[in-house]
Write an enzyme that holds these catalytic residues in place. Structure first.
Site, PDB file in Angstrom:
ATOM      1  N   TYR A  53       0.844  -1.280  -0.087  1.00  0.00           N
ATOM      2  CA  TYR A  53       0.054   0.017   0.022  1.00  0.00           C
ATOM      3  C   TYR A  53       0.865   1.163   0.010  1.00  0.00           C
ATOM      4  O   TYR A  53       1.841   1.291   0.576  1.00  0.00           O
ATOM      5  CB  TYR A  53      -0.778   0.055   1.279  1.00  0.00           C
ATOM      6  CG  TYR A  53      -1.879  -1.001   1.385  1.00  0.00           C
ATOM      7  CD1 TYR A  53      -2.117  -1.853   0.206  1.00  0.00           C
ATOM      8  CD2 TYR A  53      -2.624  -1.254   2.534  1.00  0.00           C
ATOM      9  CE1 TYR A  53      -3.254  -2.471   0.146  1.00  0.00           C
ATOM     10  CE2 TYR A  53      -3.454  -2.152   2.755  1.00  0.00           C
ATOM     11  CZ  TYR A  53      -3.863  -3.072   1.281  1.00  0.00           C
ATOM     12  OH  TYR A  53      -4.914  -4.017   1.490  1.00  0.00           O
ATOM     13  N   SER A 236     -13.694  -4.712   1.558  1.00  0.00           N
ATOM     14  CA  SER A 236     -14.629  -4.014   0.609  1.00  0.00           C
ATOM     15  C   SER A 236     -16.249  -4.379   0.878  1.00  0.00           C
ATOM     16  O   SER A 236     -16.936  -4.687   0.188  1.00  0.00           O
ATOM     17  CB  SER A 236     -14.584  -4.637  -0.790  1.00  0.00           C
ATOM     18  OG  SER A 236     -13.218  -4.221  -1.235  1.00  0.00           O
ATOM     19  N   LEU A 243     -21.534   0.486  -3.477  1.00  0.00           N
ATOM     20  CA  LEU A 243     -22.913   0.005  -2.780  1.00  0.00           C
ATOM     21  C   LEU A 243     -23.536   1.676  -1.935  1.00  0.00           C
ATOM     22  O   LEU A 243     -24.543   1.392  -1.355  1.00  0.00           O
ATOM     23  CB  LEU A 243     -22.853  -0.818  -1.724  1.00  0.00           C
ATOM     24  CG  LEU A 243     -22.744  -2.349  -2.158  1.00  0.00           C
ATOM     25  CD1 LEU A 243     -22.021  -3.449  -1.038  1.00  0.00           C
ATOM     26  CD2 LEU A 243     -24.099  -2.795  -2.719  1.00  0.00           C
ATOM     27  N   THR A 244     -22.679   2.719  -2.334  1.00  0.00           N
ATOM     28  CA  THR A 244     -23.518   3.858  -1.977  1.00  0.00           C
ATOM     29  C   THR A 244     -24.209   4.429  -3.111  1.00  0.00           C
ATOM     30  O   THR A 244     -25.053   5.301  -2.638  1.00  0.00           O
ATOM     31  CB  THR A 244     -22.421   5.096  -1.456  1.00  0.00           C
ATOM     32  OG1 THR A 244     -21.733   5.353  -2.768  1.00  0.00           O
ATOM     33  CG2 THR A 244     -21.182   4.585  -0.395  1.00  0.00           C
ATOM     34  N   LYS A 246     -23.265   5.750  -5.721  1.00  0.00           N
ATOM     35  CA  LYS A 246     -22.881   7.009  -6.161  1.00  0.00           C
ATOM     36  C   LYS A 246     -22.017   6.921  -7.580  1.00  0.00           C
ATOM     37  O   LYS A 246     -22.050   7.769  -8.422  1.00  0.00           O
ATOM     38  CB  LYS A 246     -21.525   7.923  -5.445  1.00  0.00           C
ATOM     39  CG  LYS A 246     -20.274   6.732  -5.390  1.00  0.00           C
ATOM     40  CD  LYS A 246     -19.362   7.345  -4.378  1.00  0.00           C
ATOM     41  CE  LYS A 246     -18.090   6.680  -4.046  1.00  0.00           C
ATOM     42  NZ  LYS A 246     -17.339   7.108  -3.051  1.00  0.00           N
TER      43      LYS A 246
END
Length: 348
Positions: A53, A236, A243-244, A246
């Site tokens: 990351y 996730s 799943l918002t 958007k």
């Protein structure tokens, strides 16, 4: 904040886990420090990172997440208050992660090299939970199963070698416990078999994707998690934000991860849009934020040890933290299962 036992260890972790994969790129150091401060104040003491990351992976930002988490722990003097999880990369052409410029593997040599780098960046002399980020085997991860099962070649690093490397790290005091990520039922059970037969470190957790639109964990691994006490660290849970709602109807909201980087292919399948729309509408029916609704679904699963969330800004952070306060009812449960029955796992 509810706490749950991590596998068969002596560690309890918060039901929410702070995912830090955006630190050092999409989230700068100052905002990351603020986020970690708020989480610790609210009872979230389980933090997850990885040598790879920040995401998306690239040489310029590799290791930034661990560096920022480490700097924060040192600055605040809170290492002993944090359950710290990080990961070693599985087999991949991430040549910048290794000294020789070769592909990453789960060999003894590479695991020991990787853990030293993580310890240095994190500014600590031990890691609570050290996880293989994905297998050395050529399994179909990150949505690959959509194309049907494909058997892999038997040229992978033996699981026993990986476990013995973990054993060495435990004996040296550099790692407390061992976990896996993006694993299969066979992989988990074979490692458990080897651990029991040869007194090697035991798998304590499974960090796999799990959400309304990807419940494949329930098809084999959930039973393993319950029977063997190897709980899910769900990643996730809001499917990278889809799943918002958007991104519905092709929307590209400014500043959103999907807009900036793409990489949403796993959640852009033919059946995805309809399922996402149904779950967002269901949240609206109950007058609940769709992200909180999706998170609390994951929080309430009996095989989940902790639910890994990421957030940009205080609004997203508060939504995630307050999800645990949502009263999950039997009516909600039945409604979710009804949608799932009509559109199962569109985004595995």
């Amino acid at each position: 904040m509810e706490r749950r036992r991590l596998g068969r260890t002596d560690i309890d972790v918060s039901v929410l886990c702070l995912g830090t994969m955006m630190y050092g790129d999409q989230i700068n150091e100052a905002d990351a420090f603020h986020q970690m401060d708020v989480c610790l104040e609210r009872g979230v003491d389980f933090f997850d990172t990885a040598e790879m990351y920040t995401v998306p992976p690239k040489p310029e930002t590799q290791g930034n997440s661990e560096r920022i988490v480490g700097k924060w722990m040192s600055d605040r003097g809170v290492r002993d208050k944090i359950v710290l999880a990080t990961k070693v990369a599985g087999r991949a052409p991430f040549t910048w992660l290794r000294e020789d410029g070769g592909e990453t593997r789960l060999s003894t040599e590479q695991i020991k090299f990787a853990v030293e780098g993580s310890l240095e960046r994190l500014g600590t002399d031990y890691i609570d939970l050290y996880q293989t980020h994905w297998p050395d085997r050529g399994v179909q991860n990150f949505g690959g199963i959509l194309h049907g099962y494909r058997h892999y070649e038997d040229n992978f690093i033996a699981l026993e070698e990986t476990l013995r490397a973990m054993e060495d790290l435990v004996k040296e005091g550099k790692v407390r416990y061992f976990g896996v990520s993006n694993e299969t039922p066979w992989g988990v059970m074979e490692m458990l078999r080897l651990s029991d037969a040869q007194q090697l470190p035991r798998v304590q957790s499974i960090q796999n994707a799990y959400s309304f639109i990807n419940r494949t964990f329930e098809m084999g691994l959930a039973e393993v998690a319950m029977q063997e006490h190897v709980g899910l660290l769900a990643y996730s849970p809001i499917a990278q934000g889809v799943l918002t709602g958007k991104y519905l109807d092709g929307a590209k909201p400014e500043g959103a991860r999907g807009t900036l980087y793409g990489r949403l292919g796993r959640y852009e399948t033919t059946a995805a849009e309809g399922a996402i729309r149904d779950y967002v509408a269901l949240a609206a029916k109950y007058d609940v934020d769709p992200a909180a609704f999706a998170l609390q679904f994951v929080n309430t699963r009996p095989f989940v040890t902790s639910n890994i969330f990421g957030a940009r800004g205080d609004t997203q952070l508060e939504t995630a933290l307050s999800s645990v306060d949502l009263n999950w009812t039997a009516e909600m449960e039945n409604a979710v299962h009804a949608i799932h029955a009509g559109n199962q796992n569109p985004c595995p």
